[in-house]
Design a protein around this motif. Structure first.
Motif, PDB file in Angstrom:
ATOM      1  N   ALA A   1      60.250  50.675  27.164  1.00 19.26           N
ATOM      2  CA  ALA A   1      60.200  49.358  27.659  1.00 19.26           C
ATOM      3  C   ALA A   1      61.650  49.105  28.218  1.00 19.26           C
ATOM      4  CB  ALA A   1      59.735  48.017  27.496  1.00 19.26           C
ATOM      5  N   PHE A   2      62.538  49.303  27.552  1.00 21.52           N
ATOM      6  CA  PHE A   2      64.191  49.828  27.248  1.00 21.52           C
ATOM      7  C   PHE A   2      64.175  51.079  28.236  1.00 21.52           C
ATOM      8  CE2 PHE A   2      66.266  46.225  25.137  1.00 21.52           C
ATOM      9  CZ  PHE A   2      65.038  45.453  24.552  1.00 21.52           C
TER      10      PHE A   2
ATOM     11  N   ARG B   1      56.807  50.625  21.398  1.00 23.55           N
ATOM     12  CA  ARG B   1      56.270  49.995  23.097  1.00 23.55           C
ATOM     13  C   ARG B   1      57.884  49.196  23.065  1.00 23.55           C
ATOM     14  NH1 ARG B   1      52.635  44.925  23.056  1.00 23.55           N
ATOM     15  NH2 ARG B   1      53.206  44.983  25.279  1.00 23.55           N
ATOM     16  N   SER B   2      58.370  48.983  22.514  1.00 15.35           N
ATOM     17  CA  SER B   2      59.565  48.211  22.743  1.00 15.35           C
ATOM     18  C   SER B   2      61.288  49.213  23.502  1.00 15.35           C
ATOM     19  CB  SER B   2      60.623  47.267  21.714  1.00 15.35           C
ATOM     20  OG  SER B   2      61.997  46.802  22.060  1.00 15.35           O
TER      21      SER B   2
ATOM     22  N   MET C   1      70.637  46.329  20.043  1.00 13.95           N
ATOM     23  CA  MET C   1      69.667  45.156  20.182  1.00 13.95           C
ATOM     24  C   MET C   1      69.134  45.403  18.599  1.00 13.95           C
ATOM     25  SD  MET C   1      67.262  43.853  22.838  1.00 13.95           S
ATOM     26  CE  MET C   1      66.834  42.075  23.349  1.00 13.95           C
ATOM     27  N   LEU C   2      68.523  45.679  18.368  1.00 15.77           N
ATOM     28  CA  LEU C   2      67.128  46.364  17.000  1.00 15.77           C
ATOM     29  C   LEU C   2      67.854  46.399  15.740  1.00 15.77           C
ATOM     30  CD1 LEU C   2      64.369  47.328  16.949  1.00 15.77           C
ATOM     31  CD2 LEU C   2      65.533  49.817  16.160  1.00 15.77           C
TER      32      LEU C   2
ATOM     33  N   LEU D   1      69.020  50.053  20.459  1.00 19.70           N
ATOM     34  CA  LEU D   1      69.318  50.263  19.308  1.00 19.70           C
ATOM     35  C   LEU D   1      70.153  48.966  18.566  1.00 19.70           C
ATOM     36  CD1 LEU D   1      68.223  52.487  17.151  1.00 19.70           C
ATOM     37  CD2 LEU D   1      70.179  53.684  17.644  1.00 19.70           C
TER      38      LEU D   1
ATOM     39  N   LEU E   1      55.185  48.462  17.585  1.00 20.98           N
ATOM     40  CA  LEU E   1      56.051  47.681  18.464  1.00 20.98           C
ATOM     41  C   LEU E   1      57.728  48.321  19.130  1.00 20.98           C
ATOM     42  CD1 LEU E   1      55.556  45.473  19.032  1.00 20.98           C
ATOM     43  CD2 LEU E   1      56.729  43.717  16.959  1.00 20.98           C
ATOM     44  N   ILE E   2      58.288  49.049  18.154  1.00 18.91           N
ATOM     45  CA  ILE E   2      58.911  49.546  17.975  1.00 18.91           C
ATOM     46  C   ILE E   2      59.404  50.896  18.997  1.00 18.91           C
ATOM     47  CG2 ILE E   2      60.493  51.293  17.186  1.00 18.91           C
ATOM     48  CD1 ILE E   2      60.732  50.260  14.254  1.00 18.91           C
TER      49      ILE E   2
ATOM     50  N   ARG F   1      69.319  42.669  14.680  1.00 13.07           N
ATOM     51  CA  ARG F   1      68.164  42.068  14.319  1.00 13.07           C
ATOM     52  C   ARG F   1      68.113  42.029  13.089  1.00 13.07           C
ATOM     53  NH1 ARG F   1      66.819  36.999  13.783  1.00 13.07           N
ATOM     54  NH2 ARG F   1      68.456  37.113  14.663  1.00 13.07           N
ATOM     55  N   HIS F   2      67.016  43.818  13.048  1.00 17.59           N
ATOM     56  CA  HIS F   2      66.356  44.304  12.251  1.00 17.59           C
ATOM     57  C   HIS F   2      67.329  45.256  11.225  1.00 17.59           C
ATOM     58  CE1 HIS F   2      62.641  42.333  14.200  1.00 17.59           C
ATOM     59  NE2 HIS F   2      62.986  42.537  14.878  1.00 17.59           N
TER      60      HIS F   2
END
Lengths: 128, 349
Positions: free
Chosen positions: B332-333, B328-329, B262-263, B260, B325-326, B266-267
């Motif tokens: 993966a994390f 999937r991300s 990192m997300l 979170l 994408l959120i 960036r965003h």
């Protein structure tokens, strides 16, 4: 009596703002992932063993992600982290709020968790 | 001796687009006896018309009303106005108010106000964000949502939506507006400003940006799958989507924190809101998280699950980000922190 009460209150209210005697850094804003233990708040800062385990996990998982950007993370005296590039550039990181801006700064790369290539590499599983 | 005022004074943010009825609502609130222990920061004294209700003028920017409510105008920096108010409270110049209501300007993005509360070195030790109340004009609200990004942001950030001018709008128009709002902000309750059951206390103490307060009925925050909105908006507007991730596996707190942060790094400016109840590995009770753009509030350890459903649910309201994408991300994390091979996410967009 009232003055004593006022003094106590002021001390309590400002006790969070303390200066580290080693590095002279003023204690800064509490990050949500490192919340100070208090009623109703979820944190892994309550017990020493939890705190240490959380820091070890953070170094391990962050290290796995940072590898994809050519960086490493290590613990520094149980209070901060050291973020380093392969060329030796190193920055001290206080909490997760500072980790990603610093990682982008010292690596010169965009650290985007929505990047297809990063997700594919992490989905590839296992350690780097 | 008990403290005269709480350690952290809750701050309610009142926002809403230009002409959406903020001032009318404020005028009504200021006269309500429920606000006797409240301070209110407003943009302009003149707009609210306090002359008939003044008890005492404290200085150029601050007055005390007959109801006991302290009312101040913001001149210059918001942080300075709040510090001044805090200082006067500590010195006993104003009554020891226990709640603060802050009016934001009609065109303001509410995020900087919440950010000030968290980042100001003085204020963050005295105040905490309570709920965000957004006024929505039943007559013009739909057009404003279509044409003004600020209006969408104010709606997305709301914990409670106060529908104004419902006496001037017909029922089908109100139903269309509510339907549109549900797609932007799926869980914020509606309150009718003209309704018989308008309750000031309830309005100010409802579910808050810090994750405290009651979850929505029947579950937590968002019950229904929510689809995209905004494609029909003006050309310069990016689509605002809301979606819910329902996660079967338990969540690794460390991996979640890294993901979170990192997300949002960036965003963050495109994550208008993230709000969820998490089933954390190693914890019996759920953890509520709540973020607005770059700002995430302190996680709340809930006392129990709202239902038998133990799956984690995270509601996102995003501007122009890909929900798949959120998802999937995140998966993966989270996999990095958990022993099991993969995280199954049943999801709706």
């Amino acid at each position: 009596m009232m003055l004593a009460g006022l003094a106590r209150r002021r001390f309590v209210r400002y006790e969070v703002v303390v200066m580290c005697s080693l590095c002279g850094i003023l204690g800064s804003n509490e990050h949500w992932a490192d919340a100070v233990a208090r009623p109703g708040v979820f944190t892994r800062n309550t017990e020493r063993v939890d705190r240490r385990r959380e820091r070890a996990n953070r170094v391990r998982i962050a290290g796995r992600i940072l590898t994809e950007f050519g960086m490493t993370l290590s613990d520094w005296q149980g209070s901060s982290f050291l973020l380093s590039t392969r060329t030796g550039k190193t920055e001290m990181v206080e909490d997760l709020g500072h980790l990603w801006p610093l990682a982008e700064k010292i690596s010169g790369r965009v650290c985007d968790p929505l990047s297809h290539s990063l997700i594919e590499k992490l989905e590839g599983g296992g350690d780097a | 001796m008990p403290d005269a005022f709480p350690d952290f004074t809750p701050v309610n943010l009142l926002t809403g687009f230009l002409g959406s009825g903020k001032t009318t609502l404020l005028r009504r609130l200021l006269h309500d006896p429920a606000l006797s222990d409240t301070a209110v920061l407003i943009n302009e004294f003149g707009e609210v018309g306090l002359d008939h209700h003044l008890l005492e003028r404290i200085d150029d920017t601050m007055v005390l009303l007959q109801s006991g409510c302290v009312c101040c105008t913001i001149r210059g920096e918001l942080a300075q106005a709040m510090r001044d108010l805090q200082s006067k409270r500590e010195r006993g110049i104003v009554p020891p108010f226990r709640r603060l209501i802050m009016e934001s300007t009609g065109l303001a993005d509410p995020f900087p106000v919440l950010s000030t509360l968290k980042s100001d070195p003085v204020l963050r030790h005295h105040f905490k964000a309570a709920n965000v109340i957004t006024t929505l004009d039943a007559v013009n609200g739909l057009v404003q949502l279509e044409t003004h990004g600020e209006s969408v942001r104010q709606a997305a950030i709301a914990d409670v939506i106060v529908l104004t001018k419902t006496d001037l709008a017909d029922e089908p128009a109100i139903a269309r507006l509510i339907e549109r709002m549900r797609r932007i902000n799926p869980d914020a309750p509606f309150v009718d400003a003209q309704g018989d059951h308008f309750d000031v206390d309830h309005l100010l103490s409802g579910a808050s940006v810090s994750g405290e307060g009651a979850p929505s009925k029947g579950g937590f925050y968002c019950e229904e799958p929510v689809c995209a909105i905004g494609e029909a908006g003006s050309a310069h507007q990016k689509p605002v989507h809301s979606f819910v991730m329902t996660i079967d596996a338990r969540i690794d707190w460390t991996a979640f924190g890294l993901w979170l942060t990192m997300l949002l790094n960036r965003h963050g400016d495109k994550v208008l809101r993230v709000k969820g109840i998490l089933n954390i590995e190693g914890e019996d009770n759920p953890v509520a998280i709540h973020g607005v753009q770059h700002l995430v509030h302190t996680p709340v350890h809930m006392t129990g699950w709202p239902s038998d459903d133990r799956r984690s649910r995270i509601v996102f309201i995003v501007e122009g980000l890909d929900a798949d994408l959120i998802r999937r991300s995140f998966s993966a994390f989270n996999r990095l922190g958990l022993p099991q091979p993969a995280v199954k996410i049943t999801e709706t967009a």
